[in-house]
Design a protein around this motif. Sequence first.
Motif, mmCIF file in Angstrom:
data_model
loop_
_atom_site.group_PDB
_atom_site.id
_atom_site.type_symbol
_atom_site.label_atom_id
_atom_site.label_comp_id
_atom_site.label_asym_id
_atom_site.label_seq_id
_atom_site.Cartn_x
_atom_site.Cartn_y
_atom_site.Cartn_z
ATOM 1 N N GLN A 88 33.885 37.036 38.426
ATOM 2 C CA GLN A 88 33.613 38.038 37.396
ATOM 3 C C GLN A 88 33.661 39.454 37.950
ATOM 4 N N THR A 89 33.185 39.632 39.194
ATOM 5 C CA THR A 89 33.109 40.973 39.783
ATOM 6 C C THR A 89 34.310 41.311 40.662
ATOM 7 N N GLY A 90 35.207 40.358 40.875
ATOM 8 C CA GLY A 90 36.400 40.625 41.669
ATOM 9 C C GLY A 90 36.208 40.445 43.165
ATOM 10 N N VAL A 91 35.068 39.883 43.573
ATOM 11 C CA VAL A 91 34.868 39.598 44.995
ATOM 12 C C VAL A 91 35.920 38.602 45.460
ATOM 13 N N ILE A 92 36.249 37.659 44.592
ATOM 14 C CA ILE A 92 37.356 36.729 44.838
ATOM 15 C C ILE A 92 38.288 36.759 43.639
ATOM 16 N N ASP A 93 39.518 36.311 43.845
ATOM 17 C CA ASP A 93 40.502 36.294 42.761
ATOM 18 C C ASP A 93 40.669 34.911 42.143
ATOM 19 N N GLY A 94 40.207 33.890 42.844
ATOM 20 C CA GLY A 94 40.406 32.554 42.324
ATOM 21 C C GLY A 94 39.607 31.515 43.088
#
Length: 337
Positions: A215-221
Motif C-alpha cells: 500500500q505504501t510502496g515499500v515493495i512493488d509486489g
Amino acid sequence: MKKKALTLILVLLFVAMILAACGGSSEENGSEEASGSTETTTLRLAENHPDDYPTTIGDKEFARLVEEKTDGRYVIEVYSGGQLGEESEVLEQAQLGTIDLARVNAIPLAQFSEDIGVLSMPYLFEDEEAKWEKLNGDVGQDLLATLDGSNLVGLAFYDSGERSFYNTEHPIEKPEDMAGLKIRVQNSELAIDIVEALGASATPMEYGEVYSALQTGVIDGAENNFPSYYTSNHYNVSPYFTVNGYQGNPEVLLASESLWNELSDEDKEAFREAALESVAVQREAWAELTEEARDAVVEAGSELIEVEDVSAWRDAVQPIYDKYGDQFGEWIDRLTE
C-alpha cells in the motif's frame, strides 16, 4: 418374624443386584467379542487453519478413515484454528510426543531434512498431474522417509496450490517484466535467489507486513496462491496477478515418532493408507477454494495475466538449478523423470 422377613428381602435384593451386574457385564463382553473391538485410543491432530479450510477437511477425512480401518480402536480429534499452537510450536510438541499428529507446510520441515527443500525449486514439475503422481507414489514416500531421525514420521502430502507473482505496477507477461521490481519473499536463501534470477529485487519480510508495504510502496509486489492473495486482501492494493505457478510447496501430514512406535505394523499400514486416501478429498476442497478465490478477485477488478508457456521462465531460473544441483540433483531427477 418381621425382622426375618426384612432380612430375607434385603438378601434377595442384594442377589438380584449381583445377577443384574453380571448379566450386564456378560452382555457388554459378548458385544465386544462379537464386534472384535477393544479399548479406544483418542489421538490429537494439530491444524492451524480454520475448520472449513481444505487442509482441515483433509485432516477430518484422514481421521474418519483411520477410525474405519482400525475398527474404532483409534479415534483422532482434529484441533483446527491453531488451538494447539502455531506450526513451529506444533512441530516441537510433535517431536516431544505431546501432540500425536499434525499438518504443517513442507518449508519448515527442511530444517529437519534438507532433501525436502527440493520441493521449493522453481518450475520443478511439468504439470499438476505429474506432480501428484510423484508425491503420492514411491518417490514421495521416500522423500518423507528422509525425516527419519527427527522424531517425526511423514505420512502424506496435501495440496497448497501454486504460487505466482502479483504486483502494483504493471502486467508481467515475461521474466523481463520483473526487472527493477521489489518483490517480497520468505526469509530463505532459495526464495531470494529465485526472485533475483528473474531480475527483480528480493525483499524478505514477515507475511503480516506485506499489505501495508504494498500500500505504501515499500515493495512493488509479492507472491502466493489465489486463496492467500484473496484472504489477505492483497488484491485490493496489488491488482496485477501473473498466473505462472512458479513454485508449489505442498503441505505435509505427519505423526509423532513416539506414537508411531506404539502402533502395530498393521495399524501403521492403516494410518498410511488413510493418509494417502484422504489426499483426494483435500485436493478437491483446495480446487474449489482456489476457484472461488480466483472468481472473487476478478470480480473485484484484479487483472489476471495467464502465462501459457513457461519455457522462458524456466530458462531464466536455470542458475538456480546450477547452484543447487549438487544438493538436490538426485531428487530432481527422481521427481521429474
